[in-house]
Design an enzyme around this catalytic site. Sequence first.
Site, PDB file in Angstrom:
ATOM      1  N   ASN A  51       0.103  -1.682  -7.015  1.00  0.00           N
ATOM      2  CA  ASN A  51      -0.181  -2.655  -5.964  1.00  0.00           C
ATOM      3  C   ASN A  51      -1.671  -2.659  -5.640  1.00  0.00           C
ATOM      4  O   ASN A  51      -2.248  -1.582  -5.392  1.00  0.00           O
ATOM      5  CB  ASN A  51       0.587  -2.287  -4.685  1.00  0.00           C
ATOM      6  N   GLU A  52      -2.274  -3.812  -5.654  1.00  0.00           N
ATOM      7  CA  GLU A  52      -3.663  -4.007  -5.192  1.00  0.00           C
ATOM      8  C   GLU A  52      -4.567  -2.865  -5.637  1.00  0.00           C
ATOM      9  O   GLU A  52      -5.310  -2.291  -4.830  1.00  0.00           O
ATOM     10  CB  GLU A  52      -3.691  -4.165  -3.660  1.00  0.00           C
ATOM     11  N   ASN A 109       0.824  -1.201   0.000  1.00  0.00           N
ATOM     12  CA  ASN A 109       0.000   0.000   0.000  1.00  0.00           C
ATOM     13  C   ASN A 109       0.870   1.269   0.000  1.00  0.00           C
ATOM     14  O   ASN A 109       0.472   2.302  -0.515  1.00  0.00           O
ATOM     15  CB  ASN A 109      -0.918   0.011   1.227  1.00  0.00           C
ATOM     16  N   GLN A 163       5.771 -10.374   5.188  1.00  0.00           N
ATOM     17  CA  GLN A 163       6.914  -9.648   4.716  1.00  0.00           C
ATOM     18  C   GLN A 163       8.167 -10.287   5.298  1.00  0.00           C
ATOM     19  O   GLN A 163       8.064 -11.392   5.830  1.00  0.00           O
ATOM     20  CB  GLN A 163       6.768  -8.191   5.106  1.00  0.00           C
ATOM     21  N   GLU A 197       2.248 -11.572  -2.626  1.00  0.00           N
ATOM     22  CA  GLU A 197       2.010 -11.380  -1.187  1.00  0.00           C
ATOM     23  C   GLU A 197       1.278 -12.626  -0.701  1.00  0.00           C
ATOM     24  O   GLU A 197       0.172 -12.927  -1.179  1.00  0.00           O
ATOM     25  CB  GLU A 197       1.163 -10.135  -0.895  1.00  0.00           C
TER      26      GLU A 197
HETATM   27  O1  AHR Z   1       1.577  -6.783   3.495  1.00  0.00           O
HETATM   28  C1  AHR Z   1       0.737  -5.861   4.120  1.00  0.00           C
HETATM   29  C2  AHR Z   1      -0.236  -5.185   3.150  1.00  0.00           C
HETATM   30  O2  AHR Z   1      -1.169  -6.132   2.718  1.00  0.00           O
HETATM   31  C3  AHR Z   1       0.339  -4.624   1.884  1.00  0.00           C
HETATM   32  O3  AHR Z   1       0.819  -3.328   2.022  1.00  0.00           O
HETATM   33  C4  AHR Z   1      -0.830  -4.627   0.952  1.00  0.00           C
HETATM   34  O4  AHR Z   1      -0.459  -4.749  -0.393  1.00  0.00           O
HETATM   35  C5  AHR Z   1      -1.679  -5.773   1.448  1.00  0.00           C
HETATM   36  O5  AHR Z   1      -2.996  -5.426   1.555  1.00  0.00           O
END
Ligand code: AHR
Length: 511
Positions: free
Chosen positions: A175-176, A75, A356, A297
Amino acid sequence: MTQLPTARFTLDPAFGIGTVNPRLYGSFVEHLGRCVYDGLYEPGHPEADEAGLRRDVLALIRELGVTTVRYPGGNFVSGHRWEDGVGPAEQRPARLELAWHSLETNRFGLGEFIDFCRKTDIEPMLAVNLGTRGVEDAVRLLEYANHPGGTELSDLRIAHGAEQPYGIRMWCLGNEMDGPWQIGHKKPGEYARLARETASAMKMADPDLELVACGSSGFGMPTLGTWEATVLGECYELVDHVSLHSYYGLADGDTDLDSFLASGEDMERYIAAVTATCDHVGATLKSRKTIMLSYDEWNVWHTDRSPMAPAPEDGFPYAPRLLENSYTLADAVLTGSLLIAMLRHADRVTAASLAQLVNVIAPIMTEPGGPAWRQTSFYPFAQASAYGRGRVLRVAADSPRHSTGRFGEVDLLHATAVTDDDTGSVTVFAVNRSRTAGLPLDVELRGFEALTVVEHLVLDGDDPDARNTLRDPERVTPRTVTGTAVTGGALRADLTPLSWNVIRLRRAGSR
Ligand code: AHR
């Protein structure tokens, strides 16, 4: 201990699924909480090197066997200005970081990230901001990062001390972008057009880049399928991967551990659904190209167990403790099962990022000024990366089953196997999803030269909630199982309840 009926499958080198792409063992570093600041990067820590990177953390990352790292978000990237993070550190602007409501000092940026990748022999994977920015900034960033020299931005990189271009091959187009929480959230058609325009311009600069289009940000998203079809309808020939994201956790008060442990079923169904959508679009376009899946992810994430935003009275703090899950044995077993799920589709899942890497839903934890340690989930990842290389073999198991609230009847055995065609070695990865009963395993080894057991490693224990903490960092560690053997052309093993197992075989007589 109660014993279940024997689970069985046959392995045959003739029945391969695909070769494991080393990028399957990637991870993710986002400017979020303490992943970068007071995690990976802590100038002033006794272990910090000249660049502020913690040597103890780098050693754990090497041990984890991470092959790629996606950066800088998440994000975060959707509001990020890459220029803020390059050049003399003391001149970089501090900014309000909106995605995670934190202070971004920009002391760590692209150059520091590349330095980190070089020190750990990791391939960088960079995301561009398609939230607040677009085509122009993506190509400017590409020029800064990858162009050898002789242009304003490549010369700027050189002036910043990086003579050699960064050579980043893999780029994520945002991203997303389907998520309403995303800064610059887009409708499918809006993102499809922006992704096409960005991809097209980036490939004009360098046709060899590998581009990842945003897929849905989860299997449960309302636009799943439509989103991928719309995006690929515009970008099919320009992109190489479509992304998938999954987090599995137990909400507060949810005690359905059996469903949680069966989440690999969800992951496999999601992979099948996205694969089908990619191939449907490819068929309608009569394309000869195959789109691959970047599971960039994935992880266990119990969202209720740690804050997702700083307390309102803290304003925009520096390096707040966000998304810091302390992983249990059960979480580690599921982590192994999710790795098995991706390996079982290694023909299409050719990249993945454990989200992560440090502190934030991470296999590695650190204490500012203090030690770093391995979470329970560190072990399945490290073992899969170490031994899950080569060709994945088809596993069609005949396993005892049980009923789960979320996924109906599921196998209690979740397994995959890989073989190294050069050495003839075979590794079986297996999870026993039963929390109460042992699972005998019988694997017929067909078409192999005689094999012998090198070792059987297991992560198990009496307490599904056991964790590794600052005070007790080695409570959960793998142990060696004795008694696992190959007899009469079959591997026989006992899988303890709630366990992650790695069984390594080699040609008899080889070393
Ligand atoms: O990994 C945590 C968050 O999860 C990331 O920033 C986002 O891409 C997802 O929603």
